[in-house]
Design an enzyme around this catalytic site. Structure first.
Site, PDB file in Angstrom:
ATOM      1  N   ASP A   7       1.620  -3.245  -7.566  1.00  0.00           N
ATOM      2  CA  ASP A   7       1.252  -2.017  -6.839  1.00  0.00           C
ATOM      3  C   ASP A   7       1.253  -0.816  -7.767  1.00  0.00           C
ATOM      4  O   ASP A   7       0.391   0.070  -7.661  1.00  0.00           O
ATOM      5  CB  ASP A   7       2.228  -1.777  -5.682  1.00  0.00           C
ATOM      6  CG  ASP A   7       2.311  -2.964  -4.737  1.00  0.00           C
ATOM      7  OD1 ASP A   7       1.269  -3.594  -4.480  1.00  0.00           O
ATOM      8  OD2 ASP A   7       3.422  -3.269  -4.256  1.00  0.00           O
TER       9      ASP A   7
ATOM     10  N   ARG B 293      -0.644 -14.045  -0.119  1.00  0.00           N
ATOM     11  CA  ARG B 293       0.726 -14.385   0.269  1.00  0.00           C
ATOM     12  C   ARG B 293       0.696 -15.664   1.103  1.00  0.00           C
ATOM     13  O   ARG B 293       0.339 -15.661   2.270  1.00  0.00           O
ATOM     14  CB  ARG B 293       1.372 -13.250   1.075  1.00  0.00           C
ATOM     15  CG  ARG B 293       1.551 -11.954   0.297  1.00  0.00           C
ATOM     16  CD  ARG B 293       2.599 -12.097  -0.784  1.00  0.00           C
ATOM     17  NE  ARG B 293       2.833 -10.831  -1.487  1.00  0.00           N
ATOM     18  CZ  ARG B 293       2.239 -10.469  -2.611  1.00  0.00           C
ATOM     19  NH1 ARG B 293       1.338 -11.262  -3.171  1.00  0.00           N
ATOM     20  NH2 ARG B 293       2.529  -9.320  -3.188  1.00  0.00           N
TER      21      ARG B 293
ATOM     22  N   THR C  80      -4.517  -8.456 -13.708  1.00  0.00           N
ATOM     23  CA  THR C  80      -3.236  -8.333 -14.397  1.00  0.00           C
ATOM     24  C   THR C  80      -2.850  -9.693 -14.958  1.00  0.00           C
ATOM     25  O   THR C  80      -3.074 -10.731 -14.342  1.00  0.00           O
ATOM     26  CB  THR C  80      -2.134  -7.817 -13.462  1.00  0.00           C
ATOM     27  OG1 THR C  80      -2.021  -8.668 -12.313  1.00  0.00           O
ATOM     28  CG2 THR C  80      -2.436  -6.399 -13.003  1.00  0.00           C
TER      29      THR C  80
ATOM     30  N   GLU D  21       0.817  -1.216   0.000  1.00  0.00           N
ATOM     31  CA  GLU D  21       0.000   0.000   0.000  1.00  0.00           C
ATOM     32  C   GLU D  21       0.848   1.261   0.000  1.00  0.00           C
ATOM     33  O   GLU D  21       0.447   2.292  -0.557  1.00  0.00           O
ATOM     34  CB  GLU D  21      -0.936  -0.012   1.208  1.00  0.00           C
ATOM     35  CG  GLU D  21      -1.924  -1.169   1.211  1.00  0.00           C
ATOM     36  CD  GLU D  21      -1.390  -2.446   1.858  1.00  0.00           C
ATOM     37  OE1 GLU D  21      -2.177  -3.381   2.049  1.00  0.00           O
ATOM     38  OE2 GLU D  21      -0.179  -2.490   2.174  1.00  0.00           O
TER      39      GLU D  21
ATOM     40  N   ASP E 128      11.076  -0.859  -4.539  1.00  0.00           N
ATOM     41  CA  ASP E 128       9.624  -1.058  -4.506  1.00  0.00           C
ATOM     42  C   ASP E 128       8.856   0.056  -5.189  1.00  0.00           C
ATOM     43  O   ASP E 128       7.796  -0.177  -5.766  1.00  0.00           O
ATOM     44  CB  ASP E 128       9.153  -1.120  -3.047  1.00  0.00           C
ATOM     45  CG  ASP E 128       9.221  -2.521  -2.457  1.00  0.00           C
ATOM     46  OD1 ASP E 128       8.178  -3.019  -2.021  1.00  0.00           O
ATOM     47  OD2 ASP E 128      10.318  -3.108  -2.424  1.00  0.00           O
TER      48      ASP E 128
END
Length: 341
Positions: free
Chosen positions: A282, A168, A240, A35, A318
């Site tokens: 993300d 996860r 995706t 996030e 990231d």
């Protein structure tokens, strides 16, 4: 537009270049988290992005906060307290060797938070959008409750809610994920998934697809998106589509299902040579939220989001540092990579 994201910000420790853990004697130190990565993308697009978490008041916690502030993310709603900043170790894959992530995030400040740490009514004042992922509730029942309280407060204020399922397996079981995400997805307006998450979390699978062989049946994902929307009443479902040839080479695209229009919008396919794939999903989420808040059509939104994510795969770390102009240029068809003079 003002967007709130909620989750864990972690230290990322990674061997230099493509060394394996067992041969490394130096590690690169950066920060990241699902996030938080979305918040950085949105801030780079000029949006008012707020990140909510809990971090220790010591110097490492402050370094984590600063890693967001330097890119324009609003950190004023971060709760300070607890003892640990979570860590994940990343070994970058190469060729046919996959990347490996090892978590060291037990007893982190956010994992041991109390749902009462967060004043959601105050946090959502003047907010247009709320985003979280399935990683956050995977940290414990207290985070499931915190996410649910956030969703209820957002709904009460008319705030749109998006969620990236982001299963996860190192954090919880499929059964735990299904129970928690079934509880939370009833509040969600825009669901983001990939070729594995819908199957892992809800048992919804695209037919004639083998992700390990790099073969996707795009038509099967229409059924996946439709089943997800029917189950939870989503307004939109984004999926995706990653066709993995090796750790370096992927084909990357996405589909956005607009339920009201009964429209399935497939993006163009990008042939990626990857520098760093962590944060790729993300950056797609950040691009999608930005495009939808701007009022772009479903086709324009999915094209912007995929282009943003394609650019992220070329960036170490990231966070995605692509600008709106860079994303629009790629989405418009200029993917040559020629030097800009």
């Amino acid at each position: 537009m003002k967007i709130v994201t909620f989750g864990e910000l972690m230290i990322r420790l990674q061997p230099y270049n493509y060394e394996r853990f067992v041969q490394a004697d130096h590690l690169e130190f950066t920060f990241g988290g699902g996030e938080a990565n979305v918040a950085v993308s949105l801030a780079n697009y000029g949006d008012d992005a707020v990140f909510v978490t809990k971090l220790p008041a010591h110097a490492i916690g402050q370094a984590a906060v600063n890693s967001l502030r330097r890119y324009g993310v609003d950190t004023t709603k971060i709760v300070r307290g607890g003892e640990r900043v979570g860590i994940y170790f990343n070994e970058k894959g190469a060729s046919q060797r996959p990347s490996v992530c090892i978590y060291d995030r037990a007893h982190s400040a956010i994992q041991e938070c109390s749902p009462s740490d967060f004043d959601w009514d105050a946090i959502f004042e003047g907010v247009d959008w709320f985003h979280f992922t399935g990683i956050t509730p995977a940290l414990g029942e207290n985070l499931v409750t915190a996410c649910e309280e956030a969703c209820k407060a957002a709904k009460a204020r008319g705030v749109k809610i998006s969620c990236d399922l982001n299963y996860r397996g190192k954090l919880w079981t499929r059964e735990q994920a299904r129970a928690a995400m079934t509880r939370l997805c009833q509040y969600v307006d825009v669901c983001i998934s990939n070729e594995e998450d819908a199957k892992d979390v809800f048992g919804i699978e695209a037919e004639a697809t083998d992700i390990t062989a790099g073969a996707l049946n795009k038509e099967g994902y229409k059924s996946v998106a439709r089943q997800l929307a029917e189950k939870f009443g989503f307004e939109k479902v984004a999926i995706t589509l990653r066709e993995s040839k090796s750790a370096f080479d992927n084909d990357w695209s996405a589909m956005l299902y607009d339920v009201a229009a009964n429209e399935y919008c497939f993006s163009k396919v990008y042939h990626l040579h990857i520098i760093d794939r962590i944060g790729g999903g993300d950056s797609f989420g950040g691009g999608l939220i930005h495009a939808l808040l701007e009022g772009r059509t479903s086709q324009q939104a999915v094209e912007f989001a995929v282009a943003a994510s394609a650019l992220k795969h070329s960036i170490e770390g990231d966070y995605n540092f692509a600008t709106v102009a860079e994303v629009e240029k790629l989405a418009g068809g200029d993917g040559s990579g020629r030097v800009q003079r």
